[in-house]
Design a protein around this motif. Structure first.
Motif, mmCIF file in Angstrom:
data_model
loop_
_atom_site.group_PDB
_atom_site.id
_atom_site.type_symbol
_atom_site.label_atom_id
_atom_site.label_comp_id
_atom_site.label_asym_id
_atom_site.label_seq_id
_atom_site.Cartn_x
_atom_site.Cartn_y
_atom_site.Cartn_z
ATOM 1 N N THR A 4 -0.313 -6.878 -10.152
ATOM 2 C CA THR A 4 -0.389 -7.669 -8.938
ATOM 3 C C THR A 4 0.122 -9.084 -9.147
ATOM 4 O O THR A 4 0.541 -9.742 -8.208
ATOM 5 N N ILE A 32 -3.160 -9.222 -4.111
ATOM 6 C CA ILE A 32 -4.497 -9.441 -3.567
ATOM 7 C C ILE A 32 -5.513 -9.779 -4.654
ATOM 8 O O ILE A 32 -6.425 -10.587 -4.432
ATOM 9 N N THR A 36 -7.406 -13.229 -4.631
ATOM 10 C CA THR A 36 -8.865 -13.240 -4.547
ATOM 11 C C THR A 36 -9.473 -14.067 -5.677
ATOM 12 O O THR A 36 -10.436 -14.814 -5.465
ATOM 13 N N LEU A 241 1.332 -15.179 -1.239
ATOM 14 C CA LEU A 241 0.750 -13.845 -1.328
ATOM 15 C C LEU A 241 1.793 -12.803 -0.928
ATOM 16 O O LEU A 241 2.494 -12.979 0.071
ATOM 17 N N ASN A 247 -2.729 -8.776 3.199
ATOM 18 C CA ASN A 247 -3.547 -9.320 2.119
ATOM 19 C C ASN A 247 -4.318 -10.584 2.487
ATOM 20 O O ASN A 247 -5.338 -10.884 1.863
ATOM 21 N N ARG A 250 -7.690 -9.383 4.009
ATOM 22 C CA ARG A 250 -8.492 -8.748 2.971
ATOM 23 C C ARG A 250 -9.066 -9.778 2.003
ATOM 24 O O ARG A 250 -10.233 -9.704 1.601
ATOM 25 N N THR A 251 -8.246 -10.749 1.641
ATOM 26 C CA THR A 251 -8.691 -11.768 0.699
ATOM 27 C C THR A 251 -9.762 -12.664 1.310
ATOM 28 O O THR A 251 -10.764 -12.988 0.668
#
Length: 469
Positions: A4, A32, A36, A241, A247, A250-251
């Protein structure tokens, strides 16, 4: 994580444009997991737990956990607004890019000023806690230690973002371990039951016990919102990102959930495990840990917290420099300043903007801490309110059909959030409202006399081409 955090393209030469007449763009180099890790590090749950939460214990006592829990529930609605707006407008400008696009240029400018207050004040607030947690090894002046952390974070912020994701990931593990140790020790040395979490008591002067009012809890919500506010970093990082439409949301949501658990569970454990109400109100978590275990464990936890604070400083400088970079790209300043702030160094980071965040942050470590807390709480609350207004307007016209993550319960969610945040704002101390209001008034004059008359060439909020609908 290796698949990632992918290698980035070679950074552009310093000050070189990406194309003829076009502004420079940041590199998409993190997925992600990396996003995160960086976002969680900006929430900096352990350093927030050990630096900011003790201030809440001193004023709210046993109601501290309840106040943080209510603030976290409010932050779910805030996170929904950020997720929808962040996928509609994935820009390093964060809040101001989203609000400018949805609610107009003046509203966006005011959000930028509020966000600038927050991003300049929060890092030194956290950094000044370093001295307390290095005390088992060396005694330092809090302001000097905080300034040193800010300068160290500035140097790290000049590096490649991918490298910083790894650095902050390692530090994040250590701070989560420290929070877990506190939680386990607190629960295993419990002195009172779960009912104490709603007993609304705080130690008063002369050893008396004072009962808290609901209004004091409402007043404390501004700081509670500040405690978990770092989840917005995902929006600031949206230009770096991969797959931002997916993402960013989601993050944002994952970070809020994880950070709430990391902060709230130890707070509950401390409330139940403190030997008496005076100890709880004193908020000296390191002393409690030592009393529950021994000096070696206390020293270990303290050093983990010190590393967490350094970690937070690095990530906050990274985030905050992106705000200044984006403001220059969007022509918020006279042209020589715009050109300087938008310069990218050999590692692809906006190095001038990074220095302008880190160095003043070091100087702010010598300002009264209560003032910094108060202004930050007001600024965060007002900023969230304007973001909620923008979310209420996010499905008008062309934006209705733009591919994006969409929040549930719209428009009820932003409407309720606006009402609650306005009420919380009305309950803050007048001194902090006047400080924040005065700075906002000066910014409005700058808008009226410089930006607005030059509306064709200044404050041109842009969305990166590769993510426009």
């Amino acid at each position: 994580m290796t698949d990632t955090l992918r290698p980035v393209e070679q950074a552009l030469p310093d000050a070189a444009p990406t194309a003829s007449g076009s502004p420079q763009k940041l590199k998409r180099s993190i997925g992600i997991v990396g996003g995160t890790l960086l976002t969680l590090s900006c929430v900096t749950p352990a350093s927030t737990l050990f630096v900011v939460v003790p201030d809440l214990f001193s004023s709210l006592g046993t109601a501290t956990a309840l106040t943080i829990a209510i603030g976290s529930l409010l932050c779910i609605a805030v996170a929904f607004c950020y997720s929808e707006l962040g996928t509609l407008i994935p820009s390093a400008g964060g809040e101001y890019a989203m609000v400018s696009t949805m609610a107009g240029r003046l509203a966006g400018w005011l959000v930028f000023v509020l966000s600038l207050l927050v991003v300049m004040i929060v890092p030194p607030v956290i950094a000044m806690g370093t001295a307390d947690y290095l005390a088992p090894i060396v005694h330092l002046n809090p302001s000097m230690a905080g300034a040193g952390v800010m300068l160290l974070a500035t140097l790290a912020g000049l590096l490649d973002l991918r490298a910083n994701a790894w650095i902050t990931g390692v530090f994040l593990v250590l701070e989560v371990i420290a929070a877990a140790v506190v939680a386990v020790l607190g629960f295993t040395h419990s002195q009172r039951g779960v009912g104490s979490l709603t007993s609304m008591q705080v130690a008063g002067s002369g050893g008396h016990t004072d009962t808290l009012t609901a209004m004091l809890v409402v007043s404390g919500l501004a700081i509670a919102l500040f405690i978990t506010q770092g989840f917005s970093t995902a929006v600031y990082l949206s230009e770096e990102l991969e797959n931002p439409r997916r993402n960013v949301a989601r993050t944002v949501l994952a970070t809020l959930a994880i950070s709430t658990v990391i902060i709230l569970v130890p707070v509950v454990a401390i409330t139940m495990g403190a030997s008496d109400l005076s100890t709880l109100t004193g908020g000296d978590i390191s002393s409690m840990v030592t009393a529950w275990s021994n000096s070696a464990v206390g020293t270990f936890v303290s050093l983990c917290v010190a590393l967490a604070i350094i970690n937070a400083g690095i990530v906050m400088v990274i985030q905050n420099s992106r705000v200044l970079f984006a403001s220059a790209r969007d022509k918020a300043w006279p042209e020589p300043i715009n050109q300087s702030l938008s310069r990218l160094g050999r590692f692809g980071s906006p190095w001038v903007a990074t220095l302008l965040v880190g160095v003043p942050g070091a100087l702010l470590c010598f300002v009264n801490l209560d003032t910094l807390y108060g202004v930050t709480g007001v600024s965060v609350t007002a900023m969230y309110l304007l973001v909620a207004v923008a979310a209420l307007l996010a499905r008008r016209g062309q934006h209705r059909h733009t591919p994006a993550w969409r929040m549930p319960l719209w428009p009820a969610m932003p409407v309720l959030l606006i009402a609650v945040l306005a009420y919380i704002l009305s309950q803050q101390e007048m001194t902090y409202l006047l400080w924040t209001g005065g700075i906002t008034a000066v910014a409005t004059l700058y808008w009226a006399f410089y930006l607005r008359p030059r509306r064709e060439t200044r404050w041109l909020v842009s969305i990166p081409e590769d993510v426009q609908a």
